[in-house]
Write an enzyme that holds these catalytic residues in place. Structure first.
Site, PDB file in Angstrom:
ATOM      1  N   LYS A 278       0.864  -1.194   0.000  1.00 20.85           N
ATOM      2  CA  LYS A 278       0.000   0.000   0.000  1.00 20.85           C
ATOM      3  C   LYS A 278       0.893   1.234   0.000  1.00 20.85           C
ATOM      4  O   LYS A 278       1.811   1.322   0.801  1.00 20.85           O
ATOM      5  CB  LYS A 278      -0.858  -0.032   1.265  1.00 20.85           C
ATOM      6  CG  LYS A 278      -1.714   1.181   1.488  1.00 20.85           C
ATOM      7  CD  LYS A 278      -1.674   1.656   2.941  1.00 20.85           C
ATOM      8  CE  LYS A 278      -0.340   2.238   3.304  1.00 20.85           C
ATOM      9  NZ  LYS A 278      -0.265   2.933   4.589  1.00 20.85           N
TER      10      LYS A 278
ATOM     11  N   ASP B 150      -5.723   0.891   8.589  1.00 15.73           N
ATOM     12  CA  ASP B 150      -5.378   0.664   7.182  1.00 15.73           C
ATOM     13  C   ASP B 150      -5.999  -0.604   6.606  1.00 15.73           C
ATOM     14  O   ASP B 150      -5.899  -0.840   5.403  1.00 15.73           O
ATOM     15  CB  ASP B 150      -3.851   0.516   7.041  1.00 15.73           C
ATOM     16  CG  ASP B 150      -3.162   1.843   6.803  1.00 15.73           C
ATOM     17  OD1 ASP B 150      -3.866   2.825   6.481  1.00 15.73           O
ATOM     18  OD2 ASP B 150      -1.933   1.881   6.934  1.00 15.73           O
TER      19      ASP B 150
HETATM   20  O1  C5P Z   1      -4.733   1.503  13.348  1.00 20.27           O
HETATM   21  P1  C5P Z   1      -3.331   1.022  13.494  1.00 20.27           P
HETATM   22  O2  C5P Z   1      -3.197   0.016  14.611  1.00 20.27           O
HETATM   23  O3  C5P Z   1      -2.700   0.576  12.238  1.00 20.27           O
HETATM   24  O4  C5P Z   1      -2.500   2.310  13.953  1.00 20.27           O
HETATM   25  C1  C5P Z   1      -1.256   2.216  14.592  1.00 20.27           C
HETATM   26  C2  C5P Z   1      -1.034   3.487  15.397  1.00 20.27           C
HETATM   27  O5  C5P Z   1      -0.870   4.611  14.523  1.00 20.27           O
HETATM   28  C3  C5P Z   1      -2.180   3.864  16.318  1.00 20.27           C
HETATM   29  O6  C5P Z   1      -2.060   3.225  17.558  1.00 20.27           O
HETATM   30  C4  C5P Z   1      -2.003   5.367  16.445  1.00 20.27           C
HETATM   31  O7  C5P Z   1      -0.968   5.655  17.376  1.00 20.27           O
HETATM   32  C5  C5P Z   1      -1.486   5.761  15.080  1.00 20.27           C
HETATM   33  N1  C5P Z   1      -2.545   6.224  14.176  1.00 20.27           N
HETATM   34  C6  C5P Z   1      -3.085   7.487  14.353  1.00 20.27           C
HETATM   35  N2  C5P Z   1      -4.071   7.908  13.508  1.00 20.27           N
HETATM   36  C7  C5P Z   1      -4.508   7.139  12.499  1.00 20.27           C
HETATM   37  C8  C5P Z   1      -3.957   5.852  12.286  1.00 20.27           C
HETATM   38  C9  C5P Z   1      -2.973   5.418  13.141  1.00 20.27           C
HETATM   39  O8  C5P Z   1      -2.706   8.216  15.265  1.00 20.27           O
HETATM   40  N3  C5P Z   1      -5.450   7.589  11.689  1.00 20.27           N
END
Ligand code: C5P
Length: 288
Positions: free
Chosen positions: A11, A142
Site C-alpha cells: 500500500k 489501514d
Molecule cells: O490503526 P493502526 O493500529 O494501524 O495504527 C497504529 C497506530 O498509529 C495507532 O495506535 C495510532 O498511534 C497511530 N494512528 C493514528 N491515527 C490514524 C492511524 C494510526 O494516530 N489515523
C-alpha cells in the site's frame, strides 16, 4: 489439499495530509492510497485448529505483534461468521513475508486483509467486501482499504473510503533503507495535526495532471519520520539521482517511492540503487 492464496499488495500513500486529531489520540487523515505489484502472500488450507507459519526473506523481521494481526484477523472472522450462523473450522495459514516490516506500506494491515479474503473463500462464507471492511476496522485503520486493494481517497482515521475512478498506471521504484519505523512513534512526534486537506485529485488519467497534483500535496508524516530516521533523505536523494520524476515517503515511512517514465527505466534505476546500497530493500513495481 485445496490451498487458497491471496496477494497482500504493498500500500502506498501518494499523499498523506493529517487534518486533525480525535480525543482518543487517533489522527484524522486525507490520503490517496494506491497499491503496487510487490507483495506478501497468504496461503490458507483446511485444518481443525488455527495455526500460522511465517516464511520468506523478511520473516525474521516479524515480532509477535505483527504476525498476531494475521491470527487476529482469522479470529475476528470466526467470531463474525458465528454471528451470521456459520460455524467454521480452523485453518493452516502461511504468510510469505517479502515486504519490509514497519515500513509505511501496509505490511501487517495488507496481510490481515489478505487473510480475511482468503478465509472468506476457504470457509465458503460468501461475505461481501463491505462486511470484510467492517471486520477490518477493528484490526487497524489501514485494513479496510487493503481489503479492496484499489486506488482510494481515504479520510476519517483512514476508514472512510472513496474509490478513485481514473488514474494512470505509475511505474515505481520502492526503496526502504531497512530501518524499521514505528507508526505510533511517528504520529506522536508530529508537531501539528490541523493541516489543510489535499486539493482534489485530477479526474483525468493523464500523468502530467497527476504529477502536477503530487507537487501540490504533502506527506505530513515526513517531517517527524526524517527526524527519527534521517536515512529517508538518502533514499529520496538516490531515487531523484536515478531520474525519478517525483519521489516521496509513503505512510509513516521509511519506504519511499519514485515515479519513472516507464517500467524499463524503473527497473534499471532499481538495479543501480541496489548496487550502490546492497543493504537496502529495493523493488521496481507498477500500480495495480
Ligand atoms: O490503526 P493502526 O493500529 O494501524 O495504527 C497504529 C497506530 O498509529 C495507532 O495506535 C495510532 O498511534 C497511530 N494512528 C493514528 N491515527 C490514524 C492511524 C494510526 O494516530 N489515523
Amino acid at each position: 489439499m485445496r490451498v487458497i492464496s491471496e496477494n497482500a499488495w504493498a500500500k502506498l500513500n501518494l499523499a498523506l495530509h493529517v487534518t486533525g486529531k480525535r480525543d482518543d489520540g487517533y489522527h484524522l487523515l486525507d490520503s490517496l492510497v494506491v497499491f503496487a505489484i510487490s507483495s506478501d502472500e497468504i496461503c490458507v488450507s483446511a485444518a481443525t485448529e488455527l495455526s500460522l507459519s511465517i516464511e520468506g526473506p523478511m520473516a525474521a523481521g516479524l515480532s509477535g505483534s505483527a504476525d498476531n494481526l494475521v491470527l487476529q484477523a482469522a479470529r475476528a472472522l470466526t467470531k463474525y461468521a458465528a454471528t451470521q450462523g456459520h460455524t467454521v473450522d480452523g485453518a493452516n495459514i502461511v504468510l510469505k513475508k517479502r515486504l519490509p516490516v514497519a515500513a509505511g506500506i501496509g505490511g501487517g494491515s495488507a496481510d490481515a486483509a489478505a487473510t480475511l479474503r482468503a478465509l472468506n473463500q476457504l470457509w465458503s462464507l460468501n461475505l461481501e467486501q463491505a462486511e470484510l471492511e467492517g471486520i477490518g476496522v477493528g484490526l487497524g485503520a489501514d485494513v479496510p482499504v487493503c481489503i479492496g486493494e484499489r486506488s482510494t481517497r481515504i479520510s476519517g482515521i483512514g476508514t472512510e473510503l472513496k474509490p478513485i475512478a481514473r488514474m494512470p498506471m505509475f511505474h515505481l521504484v520502492l526503496v526502504n533503507p531497512n530501518i524499521a519505523v514505528s507508526t505510533p512513534a511517528i504520529f506522536k512526534a508530529l508537531d501539528k495535526a490541523d493541516n489543510a486537506p489535499m486539493v482534489d485529485p485530477p479526474s483525468s488519467a493523464e500523468m502530467d495532471d497527476w504529477l502536477c497534483w503530487l507537487q501540490a500535496t504533502r506527506n505530513d508524516l515526513y517531517a517527524p519520520a526524517v527526524k527519527l530516521c534521517p536515512a529517508i533523505d538518502d533514499v529520496l536523494a538516490a531515487l531523484k539521482q536515478e531520474g525519478a520524476k517525483f519521489a516521496r515517503m509513503s505512510g509513516s515511512g521509511a519506504t519511499c517511492f519514485g515515479i519513472f517514465d516507464d517500467f524499463d527505466q524503473a527497473q534499471s534505476a532499481a538495479v543501480t540503487i541496489l548496487k550502490a546500497h546492497p543493504h537496502w530493500w529495493v523493488d521496481a513495481a507498477e500500480t495495480i
